[in-house]
Write an enzyme that holds these catalytic residues in place. Structure first.
Site, mmCIF file in Angstrom:
data_model
loop_
_atom_site.group_PDB
_atom_site.id
_atom_site.type_symbol
_atom_site.label_atom_id
_atom_site.label_comp_id
_atom_site.label_asym_id
_atom_site.label_seq_id
_atom_site.Cartn_x
_atom_site.Cartn_y
_atom_site.Cartn_z
ATOM 1 N N ASP A 446 48.514 66.912 47.485
ATOM 2 C CA ASP A 446 48.036 66.949 48.869
ATOM 3 C C ASP A 446 47.283 68.250 49.163
ATOM 4 O OD1 ASP A 446 47.809 66.050 51.480
ATOM 5 O OD2 ASP A 446 49.958 65.727 51.771
ATOM 6 N N ASP A 511 45.959 58.846 56.664
ATOM 7 C CA ASP A 511 47.304 58.881 57.223
ATOM 8 C C ASP A 511 47.473 57.825 58.307
ATOM 9 O OD1 ASP A 511 48.438 60.721 55.619
ATOM 10 O OD2 ASP A 511 48.318 62.405 57.012
#
Ligand code: DGJ
Length: 702
Positions: A446, A511
């Site tokens: 990430d 997301d």
């Protein structure tokens, strides 16, 4: 007439014209020409209105230079201590390679050499361009702009389709008219970004998703970039892409060289979906799968939206049991597992297991997952540090910063300076120590903030070197753990590009798992990247980032377009939802062989959107209703992708529906259309179609 140099793909050609002096001219890039194409008069012939033109006006060449009669955008902006601002090749050499050319342009006056590499892949029709710049002078060459490539766009182009967005709302399609003003998009966020995707599609009047000319390009780079389309005075445009550079960021010492990232481009007369399929092939060639070939994409369970930072070992073990029982194949432990990581305010940088949450480390959980027949995956965010971390307390100078300026946190974190070898070494060593002991199949990597004040310890801008160091770190992990697949994630889709693709095997698309939002975003993703690397999960309802709710079947039908995962708290599922989820996971496993091949998509009237995958002979068709119908009857859905010389057996196959086989001729599916059953809003139906001469056996089943 000057010599013409042609490269040929399956559907595209490019033609350059050698000049007596200087770089070759761009004559043509577009749909495939006949092998013995007869070119018209040389481009450099008579202007249509001479006016006050230069006596020897310049035409678009493969690397237009400033200052010597080219008034459009230059491919190079550089100088030696304020001099040598103009560039033109004084000698040119052209060498043929297997599928391309190396064009060597040497400017003896400016003391600059440029080697352009062009390669047209005959299978995918993707043209790859890059340029290598060498400082031949005896003082530093300061570079402000260096195009990776330059492309001509024909005069009938009218529109640029490109993508904007933000965290949790990526891939928002923008449609800009092409005119005389330069079309320019620049990304200064330090990574690919959520809001300025480095790529676009240019179309002509009348081009649709499936027909008409479409020209697409993408910069294979995970950092700052610039893309520009510049009108060039003869009705055409030139398209340039390259690194975005901060002042002073790129300075070449005498004799030093730099090679740009690749600019990938393709053209199709099958509209922008044709260009997408060309890109899919080229992207597949860039992926380096463990073992050399893609295994069927295993179904994920990701702990993030179901559990966030709430890591309770016993609960996670129970979750693993439940996950295995519903058909999950890979269990990915997201953020929250490492030392003092209880929320997003602390701990990034301290890459060892949290002893309170996991008293015996991660091994018991990982082994439990393995014993259940699933693979184990782990989340990391190596490039970041929280000020509240042991790492930052020990090495505050390891964060990117400009001396004398305040540091700016984002999500409470700072970015580590990967260009310092000791920082990359620390990250490699500390993370390797954790994963070396685990039966690990997967890392989710990430990166949850933009870069600001990205200076190295000498105060020079380090954006480009940071991206290169990121690639190096990925290479080190790949070399040390070759069996581990990596997911590229940056707050969802903030770092999706072909530059990082050789190092990763999946992207976390966004997301936002709201299925309606995802339908649109996935269209954008699939314009450039193939479905098997598109992370798409069945989330919960209401969706955490939009508050909207859709039924589980709709969420699942949208998620099945890509690499399927489940990201919700299984404890909250009703019995019937759990039973349905089991059916959807089984459905995906049955059909993933078809899902991860060619794709087509489009929209019809009255709120219908469709996505097809497979081949023209055998396909799955997903039809989604995004809005309530405004009609009494739905019009049949025309299917432009089916093989034109076949009869098809078509059957509705979404879980819970074992439809009857209907026979259709391809011409009917093309022009008459497939009948669509009544559908309420936010519902999906799925059909399987197979050409009769394949014997009726479904080939796509895994
Ligand atoms: C952002 C990612 O996109 C999410 O999926 C999750 O991994 C969080 N970061 C964890 O902090």
């Amino acid at each position: 007439m000057n010599e013409l140099i042609a490269l040929r793909g399956t559907q595209t050609s490019l033609v350059l014209e050698r000049q007596a002096q200087g770089a070759p001219l761009w004559r043509y890039w577009g749909p495939r020409l006949a092998d013995d194409f007869a070119a018209g008069p040389a481009l450099a012939d008579e202007p249509c209105f001479k006016g006050f033109l230069l006596d020897q006006p310049l035409r678009l060449d493969v690397f237009p230079g400033a200052g010597l009669g080219w008034f459009g955008m230059s491919a190079l902006e550089a100088h030696h201590e304020g001099r040598d601002f103009a560039f033109a090749a004084t000698t040119t050499a052209i060498e043929r390679t297997e599928n391309g050319l190396i064009i060597q342009l040497n400017d003896a006056v400016a003391k600059i050499a440029v080697a352009l590499r062009l390669s047209l892949d005959p299978v995918s029709d993707v043209l790859t361009q890059s340029s290598e710049l060498t400082n031949m002078g005896d003082t530093t060459l300061d570079v402000q702009w260096l195009a990776s490539g330059v492309l001509p766009l024909p005069a009938n182009c009218t529109q640029v389709r490109h993508y904007a967005g933000r965290h949790a709302n990526e891939w928002v399609l923008q449609e800009d008219p092409l005119g005389r003003a330069t079309w320019l998009r620049e990304n200064r966020r330090g990574l690919t970004s959520h809001d300025t995707f480095p790529g676009a599609v240019v179309i002509a009047d009348g081009t649709t998703a499936h027909a008409g000319p479409a020209y697409a390009a993408h910069l294979a780079w995970s950092g700052n970039h610039r893309q520009a389309i510049d009108w060039i005075g003869d009705g055409r445009w030139q398209w340039q892409m390259g690194l975005g550079l901060a002042p002073g960021e790129l300075r070449l010492a005498p004799g030093e060289s730099i090679t740009t990232p690749d600019m990938l481009a393709t053209c199709s007369i099958q509209g922008w979906q044709g260009a997408a399929r060309n890109f899919h092939q080229a992207m597949r060639d860039r992926i380096d799968w463990p073992g050399g070939a893609m295994e069927p994409r295993s179904v994920h369970l990701n702990t993030w939206e179901g559990y966030y930072f709430d890591h309770d070992e016993a609960a996670l073990i129970a979750l693993a049991d439940r996950a295995a029982a519903i058909g999950i194949e890979r269990f990915v432990l997201d953020d929250g597992w490492f030392h003092r990581r209880n929320d997003d305010t602390a701990a990034l940088g301290d890459w060892w297991c949290d002893a309170d949450k996991y008293p015996s480390g991660l091994l018991p959980l990982a082994q439990h997952v393995r014993a259940l027949g699933m693979e184990f995956g782990l989340w990391i965010e190596p490039e970041m540090v929280n000020p509240d971390s042991d790492l930052y307390r020990a090495h505050p100078d390891w964060a990117l910063h400009i001396a004398g300026r305040a540091m700016q946190t984002s999500r409470n974190q700072l970015v580590l300076d990967l260009t310092r070898p000791e920082v990359s070494d620390y990250l490699f060593d500390s993370i390797s120590k954790v994963i070396a002991d685990l039966p690990l199949a997967y890392l989710k990597w990430d990166h949850n903030r933009d870069l600001v004040a990205a200076a190295d310890s000498t105060g020079r801008a380090a954006y480009r070197r940071q991206t290169l160091a990121y690639y190096d770190l990925l290479r080190r992990f790949r070399a040390a753990f070759p069996q581990v697949e990596i997911e590229g994630c940056a707050g969802g889709g903030g770092r999706i590009d072909a530059g990082v693709l050789p190092h990763v095997h999946r992207f976390w698309t966004s997301d936002c798992i709201d299925a309606l939002s995802r339908l649109r975003m996935q269209q954008g993703f699939l314009q450039f990247f193939p479905p098997e690397v598109m992370g798409s999960h069945i989330g919960t309802a209401p969706a955490h980032t939009t508050g909207r709710s859709q039924g589980q079947a709709f969420r699942a039908a949208v998620a099945c377009q890509g690499h399927l995962g489940v990201e919700l708290d299984l404890r909250t599922l009703s019995e019937s939802d759990e039973a349905d989820l089991v059916r959807w996971i089984a459905f995906y496993k049955t059909w993933r062989g078809l899902l991860h091949r060619q794709t087509w998509s489009g929209s019809a009237s009255d709120g219908l959107v469709w996505h097809a995958a497979g081949s023209p002979q055998e396909w799955l068709l997903f039809v989604y209703r995004t809005e309530p119908t405004a009609q009494h009857f739905a019009p049949p859905l025309q299917l432009p992708f089916v093989a034109s010389d076949a009869r098809f057996a078509v059957r509705r196959i979404d879980p819970g529906h074992d439809g009857k086989i209907a026979a259709y001729d391809a011409s009917w599916l093309h022009h008459g259309g497939l009948s669509i059953p009544p559908m309420l809003a936010e519902r999906a139906v799925i059909f399987h179609g197979i050409a009769a001469d394949t014997g009726g056996a479904a080939h796509g089943q895994a």
